[in-house]
Design an enzyme around this catalytic site. Structure first.
Site, mmCIF file in Angstrom:
data_model
loop_
_atom_site.group_PDB
_atom_site.id
_atom_site.type_symbol
_atom_site.label_atom_id
_atom_site.label_comp_id
_atom_site.label_asym_id
_atom_site.label_seq_id
_atom_site.Cartn_x
_atom_site.Cartn_y
_atom_site.Cartn_z
ATOM 1 N N SER A 596 0.845 -1.201 0.000
ATOM 2 C CA SER A 596 0.000 0.000 0.000
ATOM 3 C C SER A 596 0.874 1.242 0.000
ATOM 4 O O SER A 596 2.002 1.219 0.515
ATOM 5 C CB SER A 596 -0.874 0.019 1.258
ATOM 6 O OG SER A 596 -1.504 1.280 1.378
ATOM 7 N N TYR A 609 -2.244 -0.796 10.269
ATOM 8 C CA TYR A 609 -2.271 -1.040 8.829
ATOM 9 C C TYR A 609 -0.986 -0.527 8.172
ATOM 10 O O TYR A 609 -0.324 -1.249 7.422
ATOM 11 C CB TYR A 609 -3.490 -0.343 8.223
ATOM 12 C CG TYR A 609 -3.651 -0.563 6.741
ATOM 13 C CD1 TYR A 609 -4.155 -1.766 6.251
ATOM 14 C CD2 TYR A 609 -3.302 0.432 5.814
ATOM 15 C CE1 TYR A 609 -4.315 -1.975 4.891
ATOM 16 C CE2 TYR A 609 -3.452 0.227 4.448
ATOM 17 C CZ TYR A 609 -3.961 -0.976 3.993
ATOM 18 O OH TYR A 609 -4.116 -1.191 2.640
#
Ligand SMILES: [Zn+2]
Length: 728
Positions: A596, A609
């Site tokens: 990501s 995350y």
């Protein structure tokens, strides 16, 4: 006639269906029901025809048109488009051209050039190409002709005393012509036989099959079935029972042991046969196959090879049989025997090529076997794709039935090697191969997409399927994985061929459930993939999780652990399990892990995350080193793909819209809310356009493709251009 008249074929003619159809459709119908029974003909094998009176669009006169199954395709699945249509008078006039040639007969230049002439006789601008079997239909002076490859008829045709057996089984009703490569000359030979003996209803074609005719289409169908039935009954009366194939030498492994052995064996075997071209496998294990591979006569009969040309074009002149005792010998010894067997097979193949080649023969093709027979285990077939390997498995299992039948009534004979060569390396066959479109980028690959049930994974599954990949759609939710696989099958078809045991009978896509936080679950997924396709190539992991802290910024420990289990440990476990398979195969491939843009940008509220994705970024680099030189490992770093994303459930979208003060209406659909958020995010990027699933899927595909064959250990961002996420 009715279905109870037959025990060895399925009688499927139904007047209430046929009578609704026009004459050409009746031919299509007859073809479909003939092709639906493997005992009548093999997939892609045989052809049918009807001579039909039609109005000539140019003259308005009534003319006779030969409708005949064209080149390619399959009787079972044929539509009207698979049939060529030729003016009978023009077709028959071609005989003058043929006769004018100085040198004529089987395998002459004029014979091969006749195939191109058929196009000049086309009726109704029909683009379907005529096959080499066209004269077998056109030169027989009956309205309807069926040419089939039935097991029982090939058994007679492949026996030592085939002519005498034909007489014994059929009396004078069916004649016999010796093996001859199909073409114009064979049509003339058959017509001559019929002129000599006008009572004939059909012919056994030496080493090949059956042809028969009638002036009524239903009568032709029923004749085909009754001739096959008669041959099958004769064979049944002579069945050798337990003495079949000289009796049993080995015993089969039980199903669990078979499966365990297959999982160990297949990746290694795939690597061994794929040194020139990568192959996809099909495992075919039936009682009949096992009876053959376990038998005393298997080595002798396997060496003789298949007979019907249709069969051996796929199975090659012979299979590789390995003499291995499943009860007494180890897996290591099986692998050694396979290795040695393959060396011998390749050198036999090269010797066959050298001995039979002509000055103008095409270059030698891949010398690896496409069929491997292992006692106790069964039959493993290899092909350029799933459909081809299933057809190959089907053809060899039909060849086994031919051998069983032939050995019951006589002695089995293969096609002479030179004749086999002249079919395999026929210039017309070569031209057909050359006309085929080039293979797609991901052809011959079994690609596992983990997370394929939704979002980027689903889009990626669709993208790589378009490039010819066999796609294993895996997801925590087995249901959504199977949904995606179902969409792919719907788009690309199941392929032809009906063989394959259990999951190995699959099409170009399968859907499996997997929990990547559990090694056992990953292991069992790969075991299924191995049995389905013979091995594993690229793996693309898109599965991931985003857990936001609660309103007070609190993240429970177990949510933190789950984030790491899915985003970091999961891809590691997948790579670790795949490594064993990849090393066994020894074939170059690649792994793509979705990370990501957050892995590079620090911000508030997503520490679990973001750090998990940063860890995944570095894992890409570590794995690239660890898995080199066999596997390229790269990361795909998306940002803010809102469209259709599980990462953006409705609540998260609404809270983000509220956070950024973007006006919205509670009654709007989730996708419409997502679009608003996507447009907002787009404005924060350098390219100012929303980032779509298709954008991600494209790069996931490219990273796997040969276009990135020199790139490994890299993270490619697909984030629209976020300068704060630039990697340094
Ligand atoms: Zn044929």
């Amino acid at each position: 006639m009715k279905s109870t008249d037959f025990q060895h074929v399925n009688y499927s003619w139904d007047d209430s269906v046929a009578d609704q159809l026009d004459v050409v459709e009746r031919l299509r119908y007859r073809s479909n029901i003939l092709g639906a029974d493997q005992r009548i003909t093999n997939t892609g094998g045989g052809n049918t025809s009807s001579k039909i009176k039609m109005t000539d669009p140019l003259s308005g006169a009534e003319v006779d048109i030969l409708w005949v199954k064209g080149s390619g395709g399959d009787l079972r699945t044929s539509t009207r488009a698979n049939f060529a249509s030729l003016y009978m008078d023009k077709f028959l006039s071609l005989e003058n051209i043929y006769n004018k040639a100085e040198v004529k007969g089987v395998k002459t230049e004029i014979e091969d050039s006749m195939v191109d002439m058929y196009r000049h006789t086309t009726f109704g601008l029909n683009p379907a190409a005529s096959s080499i079997d066209t004269p077998l239909h056109g030169l027989i002076p009956f309205r309807h002709v069926d040419h089939m490859h039935p097991i029982s008829a090939i058994a007679i045709a492949a026996s030592k005393d085939q002519e005498g057996l034909t007489q014994e089984v059929f009396g004078g009703e069916v004649g016999w012509v010796p093996w001859q490569r199909p073409g114009f000359d064979l049509g003339l030979v058959m017509r001559d036989e019929l002129e000599k003996n006008p009572k004939l209803k059909g012919l056994i074609m030496g080493q090949h099959g059956l042809i028969n005719w009638a002036d009524d289409d239903r009568a032709c169908y029923e004749l085909t079935l009754s001739l096959i039935e008669r041959a099958a009954l004769y064979i049944e009366q002579h069945d050798k029972g337990e003495k079949t194939f000289g009796g049993q030498k080995y015993r089969s492994l039980d199903e669990e042991a078979q499966n365990k052995l297959l999982v160990q064996l297949l990746p290694k075997l795939r690597g061994m046969v794929s040194q020139q071209n990568r192959f996809i496998g099909t495992v075919h294990v039936t009682e009949n196959v096992l009876q053959f591979v376990n038998s005393v006569d298997a080595p002798r009969l396997a060496e003789i090879g298949t007979s019907c040309p249709d069969h051996f074009l796929r199975t090659k002149i012979k299979p590789l049989y390995v003499d291995w005792n499943p009860q007494k010998e180890s897996v290591e010894s099986l692998l050694e025997k396979l290795e040695a067997g393959l060396v011998k097979y390749r050198s036999d193949y090269a010797a066959y090529y050298e001995a039979c080649k002509h000055p103008n023969s095409p270059a030698m093709r891949d010398p690896n076997p496409t069929v491997i027979l292992i006692p106790g285990l069964g039959l493993i077939a290899w092909g350029k794709n799933k459909s081809e390997s299933r057809v190959t498995a089907e053809f060899y299992s039909l060849a086994i039935e031919v051998m069983r039948s032939s050995e019951a009534i006589s002695e089995y004979q293969g096609l002479p090697r030179q004749e086999a060569f002249d079919i395999e390396y026929w210039l017309l066959e070569e031209a057909k191969l050359k006309r085929m479109p080039p293979e797609k980028e991901m052809a011959r690959n079994a690609v596992v997409v983990i997370g394929a049930g939704s979002g980027i994974g689903k889009a990626t599954a669709h993208r790589i399927a378009k490039e010819g990949a066999h796609v294993v759609c895996a997801d925590l939710s087995e249901e959504t994985a199977q949904e995606t696989a179902g969409e792919l099958i719907k788009a690309y078809g199941l392929g032809i061929g009906v063989a394959g045991t259990g999951i190995s009978g699959c099409g170009p896509a399968i859907g499996l459930g997997v929990d990547i936080t559990k090694r056992e679950s990953i292991k069992s997924m790969f075991e299924q993939v191995i049995v389905a396709y013979g091995g594993v190539d690229n793996i693309i992991i898109t599965a991931g999780i985003f857990v936001s802290p609660d309103k007070n910024g609190y993240m429970p420990d177990e949510k933190w652990a789950l984030t790491y289990a899915i985003n970091v440990t999961g891809p590691y476990l997948v790579a670790d399990e795949a490594k064993l398979i990849w090393q066994a195969q020894g074939l170059k491939t690649s792994l793509v892990i979705t990370t990501s843009a957050n892995g590079a940008v620090a911000k508030q509220g997503s520490v679990a995350y973001d750090t998990s994705k940063a860890a995944a970024n570095h894992m890409v680099r570590e794995l690239a080193i660890e898995l080199s030189p066999l596997v390229r490992v790269n990361g795909l770093a998306p940002a803010t793909v809102v469209e259709g994303s599980n990462m953006f459930p409705r609540e998260r979208v609404i809270s983000s819209l509220a956070k950024y003060k973007i006006p919205y209406d509670e009654t709007e659909t989730t996708e419409s809310l997502r679009e608003k958020l996507a447009l907002f995010y787009a404005q924060r990027t350098l390219t100012k356009s929303p980032i779509t699933l298709a954008d991600q899927a494209e790069v996931a595909y490219l990273l796997c493709s040969s276009k990135f064959s020199k790139t490994t250990g890299q993270i490619i961002s697909v984030d629209g251009g976020l300068h704060e996420a630039f990697l340094r």
